[in-house]
Every structure is written in C-alpha cells, then in structure tokens.
Design an enzyme around this catalytic site. Sequence first.
Site, mmCIF file in Angstrom:
data_model
loop_
_atom_site.group_PDB
_atom_site.id
_atom_site.type_symbol
_atom_site.label_atom_id
_atom_site.label_comp_id
_atom_site.label_asym_id
_atom_site.label_seq_id
_atom_site.Cartn_x
_atom_site.Cartn_y
_atom_site.Cartn_z
ATOM 1 N N HIS A 43 0.802 -1.229 0.000
ATOM 2 C CA HIS A 43 0.000 0.000 0.000
ATOM 3 C C HIS A 43 0.830 1.272 0.000
ATOM 4 O O HIS A 43 0.291 2.368 -0.114
ATOM 5 C CB HIS A 43 -1.025 0.001 1.154
ATOM 6 N N CYS A 67 1.217 6.016 12.582
ATOM 7 C CA CYS A 67 1.104 5.132 13.741
ATOM 8 C C CYS A 67 1.313 5.892 15.044
ATOM 9 O O CYS A 67 0.752 5.556 16.072
ATOM 10 C CB CYS A 67 2.131 4.007 13.657
HETATM 11 N N1 PLP Z 1 7.888 -0.118 7.976
HETATM 12 C C1 PLP Z 1 7.821 1.185 7.662
HETATM 13 C C2 PLP Z 1 9.078 1.965 7.479
HETATM 14 C C3 PLP Z 1 6.584 1.806 7.498
HETATM 15 O O1 PLP Z 1 6.521 3.101 7.199
HETATM 16 C C4 PLP Z 1 5.415 1.036 7.688
HETATM 17 C C5 PLP Z 1 4.075 1.655 7.581
HETATM 18 O O2 PLP Z 1 3.914 2.851 7.736
HETATM 19 C C6 PLP Z 1 5.545 -0.315 7.997
HETATM 20 C C7 PLP Z 1 6.790 -0.859 8.137
HETATM 21 C C8 PLP Z 1 4.334 -1.183 8.200
HETATM 22 O O3 PLP Z 1 3.780 -1.552 6.960
HETATM 23 P P1 PLP Z 1 2.240 -1.985 6.857
HETATM 24 O O4 PLP Z 1 1.435 -0.733 7.005
HETATM 25 O O5 PLP Z 1 2.123 -2.596 5.499
HETATM 26 O O6 PLP Z 1 1.986 -2.969 7.936
#
Ligand code: PLP
Length: 383
Positions: A202, A325
């Site tokens: 995504h 997040c």
């Molecule tokens: N790693 C990084 C650097 C991210 O920016 C994100 C999501 O923002 C993730 C991992 C997690 O990915 P997902 O949203 O597909 O779980």
Amino acid sequence: MTKRRVYLDHSATTPVDPRVASAMARAVVETFGNASSVHGFGQQARAAIDRARREVAALIGAKQNEIVFTSGGTEANNLALKGVTGYHPPSRVLYGVTDHPCVMEASEALKAVGWGVEPIAVDRDGIVRFEALAAQLERGPVRLVSVMRANNETGVIQDVKRIATMAHAADALMHVDAVQAAGKIPVDFVAWDCDLLSISSHKINGPKGIGALAVKSHVELAPQLHGGPQERGMRGGTENVPAIVGFGTAAEIAMHELAQRAAHMRALRDRVEAGLRGLPGIEVFAQKSERVPNTVQFALHGYDGEALLMQLDRKGFAVSSGSACASGKGEPSHVLIGMGIDRDTAKGAIRVSLGKDNTEPEVDQFLAALGSLAQQPAMAGAE
Ligand code: PLP
C-alpha cells in the site's frame, strides 16, 4: 461545490492506481480458485500468484523463490525478527532507534524469551552512528541487525550495505525494512547484501493488507503462521489472490515508472522546501542527509504539529504530524527524539509526503494555506 482536498500523506498510504484496481477486480471475479487445488481453477490462481511473485521480486532485485507474501510490512518485519530468532538460543538483536514501531516492538517483545535487545543510535541528521554500532557488535554475539533503508518520517536513507557488511563481519544476519524505499528509490536485495528485506504494497499504490519478506536461501526462518505448505511453509494460509495480483501489478508499474516518479516527486519536494524557507522559525529535519525524494518533515517553532495538522485538514490539506502510527498519541515522534531533537521542537513536527500524482498547483496551495496559518497568533504557543 465539493471541497478541494489535497492528499500530501503518501508515506502513510497511497491511493490504489486504477491499473492495479482493474487487475484486482478481474482477479476477484475470475481467479477465485484455491492456489493449492490441482484442478484448472487452482492452477489459474497459482499462475497469477507466480506472476505477481516475479513482479515483486523484480522490483527489489530478488529471486522469485525468495519472496514470502505476508499481510503487509508489519507482518514482514515481525516474521523477520521472530523468524530468525525463533530456532536459536537467545543472544542479541540490534535495531535502528528511528525504525518503525513494528520493528521496535517486535524486537522488544523478544526480551520476554530471553533475547538481549538494543537500539542502534543515530546522529542529529538521522544517520546510524557507525562507531556505536561497531562497539555493540564487538560486545558479544548478535543474531540479527535490523535497520530501515528509508525513514517513514524524515525520509532519511541509511547506508544499509555498510551496515550489512559490519553485521556479517560479526556473524550476524541483516534485515532491511525497505517499506518506505520501494517505489521511491531503487531497492537492491543483492547489492545491499542483506539477508532479509521487507516491503509493503500500500506504499506503492497497491492494495492494503499485502506485503512481502524477501528471504535468502541460507536463512533459517521459524514460521509464525503454521498451517499448509503455502509460501514454502514459511507462512501458512490460503493466499489472497486479488491482493497478491494487485501488489504484483503495483510493483511492475512502480519499477517501470520509478525514475520518472522520483524526478517528479523530487521537484515537488524541492518546491515545498523552497516555500518553507520563506516562513519564520522553520526547521527542516535531516535536511543535510540523503533522503527519499517524496518526504519533508519540518517544524514551525512555537506551533503544535497536531493542531496545525487539524487546521490544515479543515482547509483541505492532508498531511501528518509524524508517522500515522504515532500521531494521535500526543507524544513527540520517537524518530525526532532519537535524533536528539528537543521535545518542544519535535511536537511541532509536520510531515509532507508527496505522491506520483501531486501537482505544482497543489504544492503552492498548500504553502499558501500553511503561510496563512503561520500568521495566526492563535495557533502559536499551543502545547
Ligand atoms: N515499515 C515502515 C518503514 C513503514 O513506514 C510502515 C508503515 O507505515 C511499515 C513498516 C508497516 O507496513 P504496513 O502498514 O504494510 O503494515
């Protein structure tokens, strides 16, 4: 008249490319078989997955059989950390202090089963402190070093090849979270010489709920989802074919359009930064570091990032006050704190992350809106 809405939050997520949406729609209707079935319906699904696996592998310079599909970047990172430690007697795991919460939390969770877990420090520009890492590696056995290629808040790019070389010299494995790098800069699983690498659909104009962990053949990985033989036994469960097809299509398009997208986003990002320079009390974070071309994180001194974000949203501009997040928690970004930025400045942080479809007029409208907010004394001093 419908309200103008400008989306400048592509590091949180990207809109699904219409070409991806139509490939997915076809797969939902036509490719409904279970890929484990031996009949034609099953084989059609298997072929669609194989093709997507080739497309995803090509984007990151991996081999097709190194790709394990997961439910996204979070699961890929969890699988990397828990998978490589799972079959081993506890030693130590090191992760970048500015890494994504899913790497930090998955690492920290290993403490409960006896692992030593240590963050790797970065400097004020967000770059890993190599001397500190070298000292950590010398201090005793390390099973895994995990460092992100591109930071989701600042866009800072880490020299993961150099870190992998240091990790390997200390007999440790190297995992790279390339979730924010893919689709913005080249990703090279071979040249970086890492053992595991995570990406997420995504963030590259594909659907949510699908990602991948690339795993070199020498890595012993304890599955976290036991079940059928899917994903070579490393991740059981009937495959989500439409999501996988969407991810593959997004990866293929991203690979072909990478240079053009990067140039477009870089020009817009430079325009944002040029406009920001005209505002009083602006600090752009990690400006001296190499960064992905779509991201700029800054603070307006004396302004609260969350409050500014909400005002901008009311005016029709979607930005973030840090990572999606972390926002909403009222806590300053752990990334900026990790870089040694003081809490008050960090609380003012705003992240603008551009996408392939943003335009110059959108950037100019955003800068005008920000400029007018920055002149309102009511916005100042909010804590
Ligand atoms: N790693 C990084 C650097 C991210 O920016 C994100 C999501 O923002 C993730 C991992 C997690 O990915 P997902 O949203 O597909 O779980």
